[in-house]
Design an enzyme around this catalytic site. Structure first.
Site, mmCIF file in Angstrom:
data_model
loop_
_atom_site.group_PDB
_atom_site.id
_atom_site.type_symbol
_atom_site.label_atom_id
_atom_site.label_comp_id
_atom_site.label_asym_id
_atom_site.label_seq_id
_atom_site.Cartn_x
_atom_site.Cartn_y
_atom_site.Cartn_z
ATOM 1 N N PRO A 156 0.820 -1.217 0.000
ATOM 2 C CA PRO A 156 0.000 0.000 0.000
ATOM 3 C C PRO A 156 0.851 1.263 0.000
ATOM 4 O O PRO A 156 1.828 1.375 0.736
ATOM 5 C CB PRO A 156 -0.807 -0.122 1.299
ATOM 6 C CG PRO A 156 -0.931 -1.592 1.495
ATOM 7 C CD PRO A 156 0.369 -2.176 1.011
ATOM 8 N N CYS A 157 0.457 2.209 -0.867
ATOM 9 C CA CYS A 157 1.321 3.352 -1.132
ATOM 10 C C CYS A 157 0.776 4.667 -0.616
ATOM 11 O O CYS A 157 1.356 5.721 -0.856
ATOM 12 C CB CYS A 157 1.553 3.489 -2.640
ATOM 13 S SG CYS A 157 0.028 3.745 -3.592
ATOM 14 N N GLN A 158 -0.343 4.651 0.131
ATOM 15 C CA GLN A 158 -0.960 5.910 0.523
ATOM 16 C C GLN A 158 0.002 6.809 1.306
ATOM 17 O O GLN A 158 -0.064 8.027 1.227
ATOM 18 C CB GLN A 158 -2.203 5.654 1.382
ATOM 19 C CG GLN A 158 -3.371 5.115 0.586
ATOM 20 C CD GLN A 158 -3.365 3.612 0.466
ATOM 21 O OE1 GLN A 158 -2.355 2.953 0.721
ATOM 22 N NE2 GLN A 158 -4.484 3.046 0.070
#
Length: 295
Positions: free
Chosen positions: A75-77
């Protein structure tokens, strides 16, 4: 065919891309329950709902497949320019990916993330661990519009191989890129019936009206209607009254999902699934390049 496991798979964009490139994707893992049904209705390999931050449990389960390759996009948030640009809990999932790879020791790994992740402290720690585990790394930011996707979407790839030197794939990746970016009209043809469309900007210092005769801006996880008070922007491709928002289907096609792809869930969930995905053709581009070096 290399047996491949897809971690943090979401609905399976990266996995499908690698499958199209010639990899044998045997399993996918994610902790996002809303993506499970969509994944299972579109792809033949099993999907496992598992918390990959529990690295011991994850490694034990994945080991049954004896993968030759591990791919995935943690996840890159926490790195995204759409977020607060801070590294928080999700950033450590980059470390989880690295620790799982180090424990499994596949022949190959491919990690995908937003471009700014390359300079993060989390990736620095993960890459050091992977180098110590015997991998030589090719690190590159790719613009998807030069890789078969009608979208200016810049993503960082870390590709690890044993028995090769660092940067081994850089030349091949450069040579395979197209000379010109792919436009929406070139990819979609008559699937879209408007020459101009609205893509909601993060703020009104950015334009919002695009032409189909250029690549799309990055497809994000929201799809908002045109606000009644939109002020316009000097760089808009047309006046606001000549444009409309893209449909959910059109957004999925710009992410290069197949026409036959089945989406399930609420509109909000589906838009998020689309925006979070790795474009299928970007995955295929990277997969074909890697496979070309291995053959």
């Amino acid at each position: 065919m290399l047996k491949t496991v897809d971690l943090f798979s979401g609905v399976g964009g990266l996995g499908l891309g690698f499958q199209k490139a010639g990899f044998n994707v045997v399993a996918a893992y994610d902790n996002w329950a809303r993506a499970e049904t969509v994944h299972e209705h579109n792809l033949p390999h099993p999907f496992y709902l598992l918390d990959l931050s529990d690295e011991y449990k994850a490694t034990e389960h994945i080991a049954q497949f004896s993968p030759d390759a591990v791919i995935g996009g943690p996840p890159c948030q926490d790195f995204s320019s759409a977020g607060k640009r801070e590294e928080r809990e999700n950033a450590d999932l980059t470390g989880s990916f690295a620790r799982i790879v180090a424990a499994l020791q596949p022949q190959l790994f491919v990690m995908e993330n937003v471009a700014r992740a390359r300079g993060s402290a989390s990736y620095a720690g993960a890459s050091a661990m992977l180098r110590e585990s015997g991998y030589k790394l090719t690190e590159i930011v790719l613009d998807a519009s030069y890789c078969g996707v009608p979208q200016c979407r810049k993503r960082f790839f870390s590709i690890g191989l044993k028995d090769m030197h660092n940067g081994a794939l850089l030349q091949s990746l450069a040579e395979r890129r197209s000379r010109e970016p792919l436009t929406v009209a070139e990819y979609m043809g008559n699937e879209i019936d408007t020459p101009f469309y609205y893509r909601h900007p993060r703020n009104y210092s950015r334009r919002a009206i695009y032409s189909v005769n250029e690549p799309s801006a990055t497809i994000r996880g929201v799809n908002r209607p045109i606000p009644p008070n939109y002020p316009g922007h000097p760089r808009d491709a047309a006046p606001i009254d000549q444009a409309r928002p893209l449909t959910t289907y059109e957004r999925s096609r710009i992410q290069t999902f197949p026409k036959s792809w089945k989406w399930e869930g609420s509109k909000t969930d589906i838009e998020q699934m689309i925006g979070n995905a790795v474009p299928v053709e970007l995955g295929r581009f990277v997969g074909r390049t890697v496979l070309g070096e291995l053959q």
